[in-house]
Design a protein around this motif. Structure first.
Motif, PDB file in Angstrom:
ATOM      1  N   LYS A  84       0.850  -1.181   0.000  1.00 56.85           N
ATOM      2  CA  LYS A  84       0.000   0.000   0.000  1.00 56.85           C
ATOM      3  C   LYS A  84       0.896   1.244   0.000  1.00 56.85           C
ATOM      4  N   PRO A  85       0.401   2.358  -0.562  1.00 63.01           N
ATOM      5  CA  PRO A  85       1.227   3.566  -0.602  1.00 63.01           C
ATOM      6  C   PRO A  85       1.768   3.985   0.762  1.00 63.01           C
ATOM      7  N   ILE A  86       0.961   3.915   1.818  1.00 64.97           N
ATOM      8  CA  ILE A  86       1.452   4.330   3.137  1.00 64.97           C
ATOM      9  C   ILE A  86       2.546   3.387   3.639  1.00 64.97           C
ATOM     10  N   GLU A  87       2.425   2.097   3.327  1.00 65.96           N
ATOM     11  CA  GLU A  87       3.479   1.146   3.709  1.00 65.96           C
ATOM     12  C   GLU A  87       4.779   1.469   2.973  1.00 65.96           C
ATOM     13  N   GLY A  88       4.661   1.800   1.690  1.00 70.63           N
ATOM     14  CA  GLY A  88       5.837   2.174   0.908  1.00 70.63           C
ATOM     15  C   GLY A  88       6.487   3.443   1.430  1.00 70.63           C
ATOM     16  N   ALA A  89       5.664   4.425   1.814  1.00 67.58           N
ATOM     17  CA  ALA A  89       6.203   5.675   2.359  1.00 67.58           C
ATOM     18  C   ALA A  89       6.959   5.417   3.657  1.00 67.58           C
ATOM     19  N   LYS A  90       6.375   4.633   4.541  1.00 71.28           N
ATOM     20  CA  LYS A  90       7.034   4.319   5.816  1.00 71.28           C
ATOM     21  C   LYS A  90       8.337   3.569   5.587  1.00 71.28           C
ATOM     22  N   ARG A  91       8.313   2.589   4.690  1.00 73.05           N
ATOM     23  CA  ARG A  91       9.509   1.796   4.404  1.00 73.05           C
ATOM     24  C   ARG A  91      10.601   2.665   3.791  1.00 73.05           C
ATOM     25  N   GLU A  92      10.244   3.491   2.800  1.00 73.06           N
ATOM     26  CA  GLU A  92      11.241   4.341   2.142  1.00 73.06           C
ATOM     27  C   GLU A  92      11.897   5.314   3.121  1.00 73.06           C
ATOM     28  N   LEU A  93      11.099   5.968   3.965  1.00 71.71           N
ATOM     29  CA  LEU A  93      11.676   6.907   4.933  1.00 71.71           C
ATOM     30  C   LEU A  93      12.632   6.185   5.872  1.00 71.71           C
ATOM     31  N   LEU A  94      12.236   5.032   6.360  1.00 77.45           N
ATOM     32  CA  LEU A  94      13.084   4.262   7.274  1.00 77.45           C
ATOM     33  C   LEU A  94      14.357   3.792   6.578  1.00 77.45           C
ATOM     34  N   GLU A  95      14.231   3.218   5.382  1.00 82.62           N
ATOM     35  CA  GLU A  95      15.397   2.692   4.669  1.00 82.62           C
ATOM     36  C   GLU A  95      16.394   3.781   4.313  1.00 82.62           C
ATOM     37  N   GLU A  96      15.891   4.933   3.854  1.00 79.39           N
ATOM     38  CA  GLU A  96      16.775   5.980   3.342  1.00 79.39           C
ATOM     39  C   GLU A  96      17.299   6.934   4.403  1.00 79.39           C
ATOM     40  N   THR A  97      16.579   7.068   5.527  1.00 81.83           N
ATOM     41  CA  THR A  97      16.993   8.051   6.535  1.00 81.83           C
ATOM     42  C   THR A  97      17.169   7.465   7.935  1.00 81.83           C
ATOM     43  N   GLY A  98      16.569   6.310   8.206  1.00 79.83           N
ATOM     44  CA  GLY A  98      16.598   5.733   9.549  1.00 79.83           C
ATOM     45  C   GLY A  98      15.514   6.287  10.458  1.00 79.83           C
ATOM     46  N   TYR A  99      14.626   7.146   9.910  1.00 79.35           N
ATOM     47  CA  TYR A  99      13.581   7.781  10.721  1.00 79.35           C
ATOM     48  C   TYR A  99      12.225   7.118  10.489  1.00 79.35           C
ATOM     49  N   THR A 100      11.377   7.217  11.489  1.00 79.64           N
ATOM     50  CA  THR A 100       9.978   6.836  11.369  1.00 79.64           C
ATOM     51  C   THR A 100       9.152   7.851  12.154  1.00 79.64           C
ATOM     52  N   GLY A 101       7.867   7.907  11.863  1.00 77.82           N
ATOM     53  CA  GLY A 101       7.000   8.884  12.532  1.00 77.82           C
ATOM     54  C   GLY A 101       5.543   8.583  12.270  1.00 77.82           C
ATOM     55  N   LYS A 102       4.713   9.605  12.452  1.00 78.40           N
ATOM     56  CA  LYS A 102       3.272   9.496  12.207  1.00 78.40           C
ATOM     57  C   LYS A 102       3.003  10.000  10.790  1.00 78.40           C
ATOM     58  N   PHE A 103       2.357   9.174   9.981  1.00 73.25           N
ATOM     59  CA  PHE A 103       2.163   9.487   8.570  1.00 73.25           C
ATOM     60  C   PHE A 103       0.732   9.898   8.271  1.00 73.25           C
ATOM     61  N   LYS A 104       0.614  10.887   7.363  1.00 78.11           N
ATOM     62  CA  LYS A 104      -0.695  11.311   6.860  1.00 78.11           C
ATOM     63  C   LYS A 104      -0.559  11.503   5.362  1.00 78.11           C
ATOM     64  N   LYS A 105      -1.457  10.859   4.611  1.00 78.27           N
ATOM     65  CA  LYS A 105      -1.440  11.032   3.161  1.00 78.27           C
ATOM     66  C   LYS A 105      -2.192  12.311   2.813  1.00 78.27           C
ATOM     67  N   LEU A 106      -1.565  13.130   1.970  1.00 75.45           N
ATOM     68  CA  LEU A 106      -2.237  14.337   1.503  1.00 75.45           C
ATOM     69  C   LEU A 106      -3.066  14.037   0.258  1.00 75.45           C
ATOM     70  N   PHE A 107      -2.440  13.544  -0.793  1.00 72.27           N
ATOM     71  CA  PHE A 107      -3.134  13.201  -2.028  1.00 72.27           C
ATOM     72  C   PHE A 107      -2.155  12.553  -2.991  1.00 72.27           C
ATOM     73  N   SER A 108      -2.649  12.166  -4.158  1.00 74.94           N
ATOM     74  CA  SER A 108      -1.823  11.595  -5.220  1.00 74.94           C
ATOM     75  C   SER A 108      -1.905  12.510  -6.434  1.00 74.94           C
ATOM     76  N   TYR A 109      -0.849  12.503  -7.235  1.00 74.41           N
ATOM     77  CA  TYR A 109      -0.837  13.360  -8.423  1.00 74.41           C
ATOM     78  C   TYR A 109       0.116  12.786  -9.476  1.00 74.41           C
ATOM     79  N   TYR A 110      -0.032  13.295 -10.700  1.00 72.95           N
ATOM     80  CA  TYR A 110       0.888  12.989 -11.795  1.00 72.95           C
ATOM     81  C   TYR A 110       1.753  14.219 -11.994  1.00 72.95           C
ATOM     82  N   ASP A 111       3.054  14.028 -12.029  1.00 66.02           N
ATOM     83  CA  ASP A 111       4.000  15.133 -12.043  1.00 66.02           C
ATOM     84  C   ASP A 111       4.208  15.748 -13.421  1.00 66.02           C
TER      85      ASP A 111
END
Length: 177
Positions: A84-111
């Motif tokens: 799920k997108p929130i699982e991916g966000a949590k995993r990416e932040l942890l893997e790349e920075t070592g940090y974790t926290g409370k997550f809130k999704k704002l929205f999705s978009y095409y760049d």
């Protein structure tokens, strides 16, 4: 003239690597045909604007081959299949920075109007460092920085953050601009 979807006549895969490039040939409303090259990934992206408990913003610095520069970025990465997108966000932040926290999704978009890559934007608050050893992909060499809001706002205005749109969207949502 009424705006409507173009009629797809043909789709052809031009390149099938990490990024995929497809040629889409459309019938346009004026009766002419035109071919567009569209970039895709087979997965979405999670982007995170993360704040520590003492209101510092977590940024990464790394070399990016596209612009051929060492750049600051907000953490982001590819969401794994069946994740799920929130699982991916949590995993990416942890893997790349070592940090974790409370997550809130704002929205999705095409760049971009010439890609089909969907980005899911998250805010992470009350982040804490829980891992010192980062779990980076083969091509990632990342250093983490903590910056105060005023400094990040200045970096955004000066174009010193590669994925600046992520920051502007989150800062606007939080009334930090």
């Amino acid at each position: 003239m009424r705006i409507r979807k173009f009629k797809l006549l043909k789709k052809e895969r031009l390149f099938d690597g990490f990024n995929k490039i497809d040629a889409y040939t459309f019938l346009l409303p004026n009766g002419k045909t035109k071919t567009f090259q569209i970039k895709t990934l087979d997965r979405d992206i999670a982007a995170i604007v993360a704040f520590t408990k003492d209101k510092k913003i977590i940024l990464e610095k790394q070399y990016r081959i596209g612009p051929d520069k060492i750049v600051f970025e907000f953490p982001s990465g590819i969401i794994e299949k069946n994740e799920k997108p929130i699982e991916g966000a949590k995993r990416e932040l942890l893997e790349e920075t070592g940090y974790t926290g409370k997550f809130k999704k704002l929205f999705s978009y095409y760049d971009d109007s010439y890609d089909r890559i969907k980005t899911h934007l998250f805010i992470a608050t009350d982040c804490e460092k829980v891992r010192n050893k980062l779990k980076l992909d083969d091509g990632e060499f990342i250093k983490t920085y903590l910056k105060d809001i005023k400094e990040v706002r200045k970096m955004l205005k000066e174009g010193k953050i590669r994925n600046f749109g992520v920051g502007y969207l989150a800062f606007d949502y939080l009334n930090l601009l």
